[in-house]
Design a protein around this motif. Structure first.
Motif, PDB file in Angstrom:
ATOM      1  N   HIS A  76      20.004 -18.814   3.710  1.00  0.00           N
ATOM      2  CA  HIS A  76      19.239 -18.194   2.622  1.00  0.00           C
ATOM      3  C   HIS A  76      19.771 -16.794   2.372  1.00  0.00           C
ATOM      4  N   ASP A  78      19.622 -13.332  -0.313  1.00  0.00           N
ATOM      5  CA  ASP A  78      18.930 -12.647  -1.401  1.00  0.00           C
ATOM      6  C   ASP A  78      19.821 -12.698  -2.638  1.00  0.00           C
ATOM      7  N   GLY A  79      19.386 -13.441  -3.645  1.00  0.00           N
ATOM      8  CA  GLY A  79      20.198 -13.627  -4.855  1.00  0.00           C
ATOM      9  C   GLY A  79      20.461 -12.343  -5.624  1.00  0.00           C
ATOM     10  N   GLN A 116      31.385 -13.161  -6.552  1.00  0.00           N
ATOM     11  CA  GLN A 116      30.074 -12.796  -6.027  1.00  0.00           C
ATOM     12  C   GLN A 116      29.435 -14.018  -5.373  1.00  0.00           C
ATOM     13  N   ARG A 118      26.441 -14.825  -5.138  1.00  0.00           N
ATOM     14  CA  ARG A 118      25.316 -15.398  -5.900  1.00  0.00           C
ATOM     15  C   ARG A 118      25.773 -16.294  -7.042  1.00  0.00           C
ATOM     16  N   THR A 119      27.060 -16.235  -7.400  1.00  0.00           N
ATOM     17  CA  THR A 119      27.538 -17.064  -8.520  1.00  0.00           C
ATOM     18  C   THR A 119      28.152 -18.392  -8.046  1.00  0.00           C
TER      19      THR A 119
END
Length: 243
Positions: A76, A78-79, A116, A118-119
């Motif tokens: 997990h 943090d986006g 990144q 998150r991408t």
């Protein structure tokens, strides 16, 4: 060369026996897969093998200096956190740009270093986790449900990458998986668990074993045969490695 040997291994969690009387080993260069229904003790057995859970009975012998790389189910994050793949690979230990490039290339994502986190797609994310494990230069690579959340083609591609990593690096691989037909085709040996070792052997032997069929039925065979053909087509040139 034998990396890990378990003899009469019994493991308990919260006072309850989860795995009993396991005899197994992992040799350098082989892909061993643990299958079994939910709650059958797969993750507990991994903890026991790597020393994270002490034996209630029996023992585990490990090759001195054994290096283990671990790919978790997921991680997990943090986006909102701006974090490049290269920065992520340097947590918690810094690595040279060369080492990171090599690991990403071995994991099949050579161009992601500046992306990144998150991408990333699910498949890319798992391959970055694989690259992080490969930075350990592992003798043994452990994958605990590492394709959860990937679709079937994504999972099949990931397992093909694992087979390539094994060929390139000569490391052993220990996998836990629910992707029965896919993972069976990628394995040298399969252990079917249900609180103990129900049956073990090559994928062909295990899928015909009554204990395996009692747990899983025989419905995976069509897909298994389909993947097997695809896998052999991709990896026919690897067979001499086992000679």
């Amino acid at each position: 060369m034998r990396l890990i040997t378990a003899t009469g291994l019994t493991l308990q969690q919260a006072g309850k026996t989860v795995m009993r009387n396991v005899d197994m080993h992992i040799d350098r260069g082989e892909i061993v897969t643990l299958v079994g229904p939910n709650g059958s003790g797969k993750s507990t057995l991994i903890k026991g093998l790597i020393g994270a859970l002490p034996p209630a009975e029996g023992k585990v012998d490990t090759l001195r200096g054994l290096r283990i790389g671990y790919v978790p189910q997921s991680l997990h994050m943090d986006g909102l956190l701006p974090l490049t793949v290269a920065r992520f690979l340097c947590l918690p230990h810094r690595h040279s740009a060369d080492a990171m490039r090599r690991a990403l290339s071995e994991a099949g994502v050579p161009d992601l270093g500046q992306s990144q986190m998150r991408t990333l797609s699910g498949g890319q994310f798992q391959r970055v986790l694989l690259a992080r494990a490969l930075l350990m230069a592992p003798d043994l690579l452990i994958l605990d449900e590492a394709t959860q959340g990937l679709d079937q083609p994504g999972a099949a591609a990931f397992y093909r990458q694992i087979a390539d990593v094994r060929t390139q690096l000569g490391c052993a691989v220990l996998m836990v998986s629910h992707d029965l037909h896919v993972v069976m085709a990628a394995s040298d040996r399969v252990l079917c668990l249900n609180g103990h070792v129900c049956c073990e052997g090559t994928p062909d032997v295990v899928q015909d074993a009554p204990e395996y069929r009692a747990l899983f039925g025989s419905g995976t065979q069509g897909a298994f045969a389909l993947y097997r053909h695809d896998h052999d087509h991709h990896h026919g040139h690897d067979e001499h490695d086992h000679a």
